[in-house]
Design a protein around this motif. Sequence first.
Motif, PDB file in Angstrom:
ATOM      1  N   LEU A 270     -18.125-102.573  35.094  1.00  0.00           N
ATOM      2  CA  LEU A 270     -16.768-102.273  35.544  1.00  0.00           C
ATOM      3  C   LEU A 270     -15.744-102.671  34.485  1.00  0.00           C
ATOM      4  CD1 LEU A 270     -14.725-101.435  37.734  1.00  0.00           C
ATOM      5  CD2 LEU A 270     -14.871-103.776  38.624  1.00  0.00           C
ATOM      6  N   ALA A 271     -15.894-103.872  33.920  1.00  0.00           N
ATOM      7  CA  ALA A 271     -14.951-104.342  32.900  1.00  0.00           C
ATOM      8  C   ALA A 271     -14.989-103.456  31.659  1.00  0.00           C
ATOM      9  CB  ALA A 271     -15.270-105.789  32.527  1.00  0.00           C
ATOM     10  N   SER A 272     -16.185-103.057  31.254  1.00  0.00           N
ATOM     11  CA  SER A 272     -16.315-102.193  30.081  1.00  0.00           C
ATOM     12  C   SER A 272     -15.676-100.825  30.336  1.00  0.00           C
ATOM     13  CB  SER A 272     -17.795-102.029  29.724  1.00  0.00           C
ATOM     14  OG  SER A 272     -17.950-101.207  28.602  1.00  0.00           O
ATOM     15  N   HIS A 273     -15.855-100.310  31.539  1.00  0.00           N
ATOM     16  CA  HIS A 273     -15.272 -99.002  31.883  1.00  0.00           C
ATOM     17  C   HIS A 273     -13.746 -99.064  31.861  1.00  0.00           C
ATOM     18  CE1 HIS A 273     -15.030 -95.052  33.757  1.00  0.00           C
ATOM     19  NE2 HIS A 273     -14.167 -95.547  34.634  1.00  0.00           N
ATOM     20  N   VAL A 274     -13.200-100.175  32.372  1.00  0.00           N
ATOM     21  CA  VAL A 274     -11.741-100.306  32.446  1.00  0.00           C
ATOM     22  C   VAL A 274     -11.141-100.534  31.066  1.00  0.00           C
ATOM     23  CG1 VAL A 274      -9.844-101.729  33.302  1.00  0.00           C
ATOM     24  CG2 VAL A 274     -11.725-101.083  34.836  1.00  0.00           C
ATOM     25  N   PHE A 275     -11.662-101.545  30.341  1.00  0.00           N
ATOM     26  CA  PHE A 275     -11.046-101.938  29.062  1.00  0.00           C
ATOM     27  C   PHE A 275     -11.294-100.907  27.962  1.00  0.00           C
ATOM     28  CE2 PHE A 275     -11.043-106.138  31.083  1.00  0.00           C
ATOM     29  CZ  PHE A 275      -9.784-106.594  30.729  1.00  0.00           C
ATOM     30  N   LEU A 276     -12.555-100.709  27.607  1.00  0.00           N
ATOM     31  CA  LEU A 276     -12.859 -99.807  26.495  1.00  0.00           C
ATOM     32  C   LEU A 276     -12.798 -98.342  26.917  1.00  0.00           C
ATOM     33  CD1 LEU A 276     -15.817-101.660  24.722  1.00  0.00           C
ATOM     34  CD2 LEU A 276     -13.455-101.466  23.946  1.00  0.00           C
ATOM     35  N   GLY A 277     -13.230 -98.048  28.157  1.00  0.00           N
ATOM     36  CA  GLY A 277     -13.286 -96.661  28.597  1.00  0.00           C
ATOM     37  C   GLY A 277     -11.937 -96.089  28.983  1.00  0.00           C
ATOM     38  N   LEU A 278     -11.336 -96.609  30.044  1.00  0.00           N
ATOM     39  CA  LEU A 278     -10.081 -96.044  30.537  1.00  0.00           C
ATOM     40  C   LEU A 278      -8.911 -96.313  29.606  1.00  0.00           C
ATOM     41  CD1 LEU A 278     -10.318 -96.803  34.375  1.00  0.00           C
ATOM     42  CD2 LEU A 278     -10.940 -94.716  33.137  1.00  0.00           C
ATOM     43  N   ILE A 279      -8.813 -97.526  29.080  1.00  0.00           N
ATOM     44  CA  ILE A 279      -7.676 -97.867  28.215  1.00  0.00           C
ATOM     45  C   ILE A 279      -7.892 -97.363  26.788  1.00  0.00           C
ATOM     46  CG2 ILE A 279      -6.290 -99.745  27.255  1.00  0.00           C
ATOM     47  CD1 ILE A 279      -6.940-101.392  29.731  1.00  0.00           C
ATOM     48  N   GLY A 280      -9.073 -97.636  26.240  1.00  0.00           N
ATOM     49  CA  GLY A 280      -9.317 -97.282  24.840  1.00  0.00           C
ATOM     50  C   GLY A 280      -9.925 -95.913  24.628  1.00  0.00           C
ATOM     51  N   GLY A 281     -10.457 -95.291  25.691  1.00  0.00           N
ATOM     52  CA  GLY A 281     -11.073 -93.979  25.542  1.00  0.00           C
ATOM     53  C   GLY A 281     -12.389 -94.008  24.793  1.00  0.00           C
ATOM     54  N   TYR A 282     -13.006 -95.187  24.700  1.00  0.00           N
ATOM     55  CA  TYR A 282     -14.253 -95.328  23.936  1.00  0.00           C
ATOM     56  C   TYR A 282     -15.351 -95.849  24.859  1.00  0.00           C
ATOM     57  CZ  TYR A 282     -17.629 -96.995  20.493  1.00  0.00           C
ATOM     58  OH  TYR A 282     -18.770 -97.212  19.777  1.00  0.00           O
TER      59      TYR A 282
ATOM     60  N   ASN B 110     -16.390 -91.486  18.039  1.00  0.00           N
ATOM     61  CA  ASN B 110     -15.365 -92.207  17.272  1.00  0.00           C
ATOM     62  C   ASN B 110     -14.307 -92.734  18.235  1.00  0.00           C
ATOM     63  OD1 ASN B 110     -13.615 -89.885  17.813  1.00  0.00           O
ATOM     64  ND2 ASN B 110     -14.790 -88.865  16.187  1.00  0.00           N
ATOM     65  N   PHE B 111     -13.341 -93.461  17.684  1.00  0.00           N
ATOM     66  CA  PHE B 111     -12.275 -94.027  18.507  1.00  0.00           C
ATOM     67  C   PHE B 111     -11.149 -93.005  18.664  1.00  0.00           C
ATOM     68  CE2 PHE B 111     -13.789 -98.058  16.311  1.00  0.00           C
ATOM     69  CZ  PHE B 111     -14.577 -98.451  17.386  1.00  0.00           C
ATOM     70  N   PRO B 112     -10.886 -92.546  19.892  1.00  0.00           N
ATOM     71  CA  PRO B 112      -9.777 -91.587  20.089  1.00  0.00           C
ATOM     72  C   PRO B 112      -8.431 -92.168  19.668  1.00  0.00           C
ATOM     73  CG  PRO B 112     -11.205 -91.659  22.029  1.00  0.00           C
ATOM     74  CD  PRO B 112     -11.620 -92.786  21.143  1.00  0.00           C
ATOM     75  N   THR B 113      -8.220 -93.452  19.976  1.00  0.00           N
ATOM     76  CA  THR B 113      -6.976 -94.135  19.582  1.00  0.00           C
ATOM     77  C   THR B 113      -7.386 -95.433  18.894  1.00  0.00           C
ATOM     78  OG1 THR B 113      -5.987 -93.252  21.616  1.00  0.00           O
ATOM     79  CG2 THR B 113      -4.716 -94.896  20.388  1.00  0.00           C
TER      80      THR B 113
ATOM     81  N   ILE C 160      -8.087-100.482  19.758  1.00  0.00           N
ATOM     82  CA  ILE C 160      -9.311-101.296  19.830  1.00  0.00           C
ATOM     83  C   ILE C 160      -9.044-102.775  19.533  1.00  0.00           C
ATOM     84  CG2 ILE C 160     -11.622-101.629  18.870  1.00  0.00           C
ATOM     85  CD1 ILE C 160     -11.327 -99.223  20.752  1.00  0.00           C
ATOM     86  N   PRO C 161      -8.381-103.127  18.420  1.00  0.00           N
ATOM     87  CA  PRO C 161      -8.104-104.553  18.199  1.00  0.00           C
ATOM     88  C   PRO C 161      -7.256-105.178  19.308  1.00  0.00           C
ATOM     89  CG  PRO C 161      -7.751-103.291  16.185  1.00  0.00           C
ATOM     90  CD  PRO C 161      -7.916-102.307  17.291  1.00  0.00           C
ATOM     91  N   ILE C 162      -6.338-104.406  19.864  1.00  0.00           N
ATOM     92  CA  ILE C 162      -5.474-104.927  20.935  1.00  0.00           C
ATOM     93  C   ILE C 162      -6.290-105.200  22.193  1.00  0.00           C
ATOM     94  CG2 ILE C 162      -3.529-104.376  22.441  1.00  0.00           C
ATOM     95  CD1 ILE C 162      -2.362-102.714  20.176  1.00  0.00           C
ATOM     96  N   ILE C 163      -7.216-104.291  22.520  1.00  0.00           N
ATOM     97  CA  ILE C 163      -8.031-104.448  23.729  1.00  0.00           C
ATOM     98  C   ILE C 163      -8.944-105.674  23.613  1.00  0.00           C
ATOM     99  CG2 ILE C 163      -9.916-103.416  25.059  1.00  0.00           C
ATOM    100  CD1 ILE C 163      -8.663-100.676  24.418  1.00  0.00           C
TER     101      ILE C 163
END
Length: 689
Positions: free
Chosen positions: A59-71, A87-90, A94-97
């Motif tokens: 769940l945490a990975s989906h929220v932080f990297l997935g929904l927020i970071g798109g990765y 690749n990283f969409p934005t 990533i460093p901020i997350i």
Amino acid sequence: MTTVSAPRLSIRVRLRGVGAGLGRWVSHAGYLQKWLVLGTFIGIIAGLGAVAFYSLLRLASHVFLGLIGGYFVPQPAAEDGFLGTPNFPTWWLIPIIVCLGGLLSGAIVYLFAPEAEGHGTNAAIDAVHRNPRMIRSRAVIVKMIASAITIGSGGSGGREGPTAQISAGFGSLLARTLNLSPEDGRIAVSMGIGSGIGAIFGAPLGGAVLAAGIVYREDFEVKALVPGLISSSVGYTVWGLFQGFTPLFGYSASNYRFDQPIQLLWFAVIGVVAGLVGLAYAKSYYSIAGLSKRLQVPRMLRPAIGGLAVGLLALAVPQVLGTGYGWVQQALDRSTLMALPLWIVLVLPFAKILATSLSIGTGGSGGIFGPGIVIGGFVGSALWRLVEPLGQGMGVPLSPAPFVIVGMMACFGAIARAPLAVMLMVAEMTGTLTILGPAMVAVGIAYLMVRRTDATIYRSQLLDRTEAQSARLHIGLPLLGRVGVAEAAVSPRVLLTTDMTVSNAITRLESAFVPGAPAVDTDGRFQGTVDMAVLRKLTAADDTTIERCVDAAAPTVSDGADLGEAIDALPEGHGWLTVLDDEHRVSGILAIGDVVRAYHATLRSDERIVAQVSADSGITYIRIAPSSPLAGHTLAERGLPDGVIVLSVRRGEEALLAAGSVELCAGDLVSVLAPVNMLAAVRALLAPG
């Protein structure tokens, strides 16, 4: 005055009654019954804890990297085998997350349970040696949440640390609630470590062996092995019911057959490189952890700084984010590994070391076991890429899987000082046992390299059982096992109740001139101990009760135990412990001075009894002279003539039993039992001239 509501109090009393009843049953149950029941309970909690943490992490990975970071990070075979976002969409997010995850994790740990920072397995090992009752339930919950945030936001860590602490924490809870003996408490916590890690990795046999081997660098706790088989098997079954029974990395090398002896040369090379990388892992982790503690910034901000650094590193090497298990899955396959740039493959082991050290070493929460496995896998993949052009004629397998699997075994098996357990775990995680034979070369070489340096990734490990406090005392003072706690204990000067006010408790302790005292509830059952130093730090109103100041993990011992068990239960730095009866009520206090006094009394009694065994024998006391041939040597090295027995050795105020390992020194006062006609010769030997 603060009071507890009647319904709440009633529930507590009932639960304590149930705990006391189970404790009485456990104390009288046979070995098989006891560990079958306790092992099943611990295994169920280990499996459920692993499932709960895995779900929280997803769940945490989906929220932080997935929904927020798109990765979305790659996944291993048992978790759908998703190859991940290319690749990283934005990229700038990533460093901020990762930094945000470190900040949230650090704040939660700092505010609610500071002991939950870092990697949980080391804390659980520490509890085995120091005090198996010391793991707080709050720390377990905080560890779960903080680790899910740290790893889910991209921090480099393993998910085994939280699961090990969940089940080890339950073992600690059982030790407190059921008033388990110190030995049983240590076994329960060790079982928790092994079954928790075995469940989350789907490796029950490796988990059971890990329970017996992880607490020492060069020893094996045999008594934890068989109970560990039960708890680890149950934990794995519970995990499989929810997550399936497919090995974590699938059946990665099921077709591998060792039929080219030249491959032993490559496995030996893997062993050398894996040993060196393992040493670099331990050195880097503790160096960065030490540097982090010296930073002049608030403690809760340190994981955020580490997270920011990891996020920046991930922009160049995205494989460092999260657990890294999905990337190991790709390294096991020839086509996906060959698709990666060579420089990325070569730098991966060191980038993962740096990322893990920054994520966990700065105070973030997560395990270091999993990253160690991943680092070893990257070592194997890098070596395979370098020698792959030589072809199968030179013994290089067509698939990188054998190199990756052996690298995982050798690297972390060596630096964790648990080679056998890690070998079995990796074999179970990859669904293959056929590689174990040749892999032993790599694991053996790597382990011997690490052993020479005395390094380990788990600094709470002791060298062996003789280094443990209880083992040292039992070797030197075996009479402890013959003296009952009830014979040595004294009545407590003060007995506090949990509804007593802080000011009243301080007055009672000061009047009795004691630094602390046991605390009981209104039903008279033991709740823990209260320390004067803790009370004096409070700034609460005078009508605040001491209930929240009670240390429920304080050491205790049964009134039916012996002094050896009492010493086992006494953690380093504690001068006394509470003696409890079968009803979990306080029957006395036992301090170090009481132990020494009872031991000396038993020793003197035994000397009188032995002196009466034979009319032609006698006891004499002789002080070792500097010129004695025994001075500077152990009794095992030199010994005495047949028929002569050294009963005790007194060195200043210290009384030692004459075990073969005791080295005699000039000035020691030795009591000797010998036939009357030999006493003169013995005196001439010990004190010539």
